[in-house]
Design a protein around this motif. Sequence first.
Motif, short mmCIF file in Angstrom:
data_model
loop_
_atom_site.label_atom_id
_atom_site.label_comp_id
_atom_site.label_asym_id
_atom_site.label_seq_id
_atom_site.Cartn_x
_atom_site.Cartn_y
_atom_site.Cartn_z
N HIS A 42 2.09 7.40 8.57
CA HIS A 42 0.88 6.64 9.00
C HIS A 42 0.79 6.56 10.54
O HIS A 42 -0.04 6.73 11.09
CB HIS A 42 0.91 5.61 8.22
CG HIS A 42 -0.40 4.32 8.58
ND1 HIS A 42 -1.50 4.89 8.39
CD2 HIS A 42 -0.28 3.63 9.43
CE1 HIS A 42 -2.44 3.75 8.78
NE2 HIS A 42 -1.38 3.04 9.51
N LEU A 89 6.37 7.27 4.42
CA LEU A 89 4.68 7.15 4.33
C LEU A 89 4.24 6.45 5.35
O LEU A 89 3.27 6.65 6.25
CB LEU A 89 4.24 6.87 2.83
CG LEU A 89 4.20 7.69 1.63
CD1 LEU A 89 3.80 7.23 0.49
CD2 LEU A 89 3.26 9.02 1.93
N ARG A 90 5.08 5.15 5.64
CA ARG A 90 4.75 4.40 6.78
C ARG A 90 4.93 5.08 7.99
O ARG A 90 4.16 4.99 8.85
CB ARG A 90 5.68 3.07 6.53
CG ARG A 90 5.23 2.06 7.65
CD ARG A 90 6.37 0.83 7.50
NE ARG A 90 5.82 -0.18 8.19
CZ ARG A 90 4.87 -0.95 7.88
NH1 ARG A 90 4.48 -0.99 6.85
NH2 ARG A 90 4.72 -2.06 8.84
N GLU A 116 2.42 6.39 -6.78
CA GLU A 116 1.52 7.48 -7.53
C GLU A 116 2.05 8.82 -7.39
O GLU A 116 1.72 9.72 -8.09
CB GLU A 116 0.18 7.02 -6.77
CG GLU A 116 -0.70 5.93 -7.12
CD GLU A 116 -1.81 5.85 -6.20
OE1 GLU A 116 -2.29 6.53 -5.30
OE2 GLU A 116 -2.39 4.81 -6.26
N MET A 117 2.60 9.05 -6.07
CA MET A 117 3.22 10.41 -6.00
C MET A 117 4.34 10.68 -6.90
O MET A 117 4.69 11.80 -7.34
CB MET A 117 3.76 10.54 -4.43
CG MET A 117 2.53 10.52 -3.54
SD MET A 117 3.36 10.29 -1.76
CE MET A 117 4.11 11.96 -1.58
N LYS A 170 0.64 -1.20 0.13
CA LYS A 170 -0.14 0.11 0.08
C LYS A 170 0.75 1.32 -0.02
O LYS A 170 0.53 2.15 -0.72
CB LYS A 170 -1.05 0.19 1.00
CG LYS A 170 -1.62 1.17 1.25
CD LYS A 170 -2.34 1.19 2.91
CE LYS A 170 -3.20 2.44 2.98
NZ LYS A 170 -2.27 3.48 3.68
N PHE A 171 1.99 1.15 0.98
CA PHE A 171 2.94 2.49 0.96
C PHE A 171 3.61 2.75 -0.19
O PHE A 171 3.72 3.64 -0.90
CB PHE A 171 3.69 2.41 2.21
CG PHE A 171 2.76 2.38 3.68
CD1 PHE A 171 1.85 3.59 3.84
CD2 PHE A 171 2.92 1.51 4.44
CE1 PHE A 171 1.50 3.81 4.98
CE2 PHE A 171 2.21 1.55 5.61
CZ PHE A 171 1.41 2.60 5.80
N ARG A 189 2.80 1.48 -3.29
CA ARG A 189 1.62 1.99 -4.43
C ARG A 189 1.33 3.44 -4.29
O ARG A 189 1.61 4.36 -5.33
CB ARG A 189 0.56 1.25 -4.18
CG ARG A 189 -0.79 1.65 -5.29
CD ARG A 189 -1.83 0.58 -5.27
NE ARG A 189 -2.30 0.58 -4.19
CZ ARG A 189 -2.54 -0.34 -3.01
NH1 ARG A 189 -1.59 -1.56 -3.13
NH2 ARG A 189 -2.85 -0.27 -2.01
N GLU A 190 1.40 4.01 -2.99
CA GLU A 190 1.06 5.30 -2.71
C GLU A 190 2.49 6.13 -3.18
O GLU A 190 2.13 7.23 -3.86
CB GLU A 190 0.72 5.63 -1.40
CG GLU A 190 -0.54 5.28 -0.79
CD GLU A 190 -0.64 5.53 0.61
OE1 GLU A 190 0.09 6.13 1.25
OE2 GLU A 190 -1.81 5.15 1.07
N ALA A 230 8.34 5.49 0.39
CA ALA A 230 7.44 4.41 1.20
C ALA A 230 7.61 4.21 2.57
O ALA A 230 6.72 4.10 3.41
CB ALA A 230 7.31 2.93 0.48
#
Length: 87
Positions: A66, A62-63, A45-46, A38-39, A41-42, A59
């Motif tokens: 979160h 991002l983790r 996308e960025m 998930k991270f 993939r995000e 990633a």
Amino acid sequence: MTPEERSLRARLAAHVSWAATPDPASRTAKARAAADSKFEREAREMHPDASDEHIARVAKHLRSAHFSRMALKAAARRRNSATPKAA
């Protein structure tokens, strides 16, 4: 059964279950892989044109963001539950 008793029962069951688990890491491997993807993939996308190393770094951040967000929300819940309610 009161909410406190249900919580105690659930906590007991969780401890018994984890005590019976020979390899805790393998038990949670699928969930960790799903979160990691998930991270990633995000991050993709960025930064669609970034290298794999850059994606891994993003990633990771991002983790961390979160979990920091979750900790902040938990602190707010604790603060709000400690505040006496007006009658």
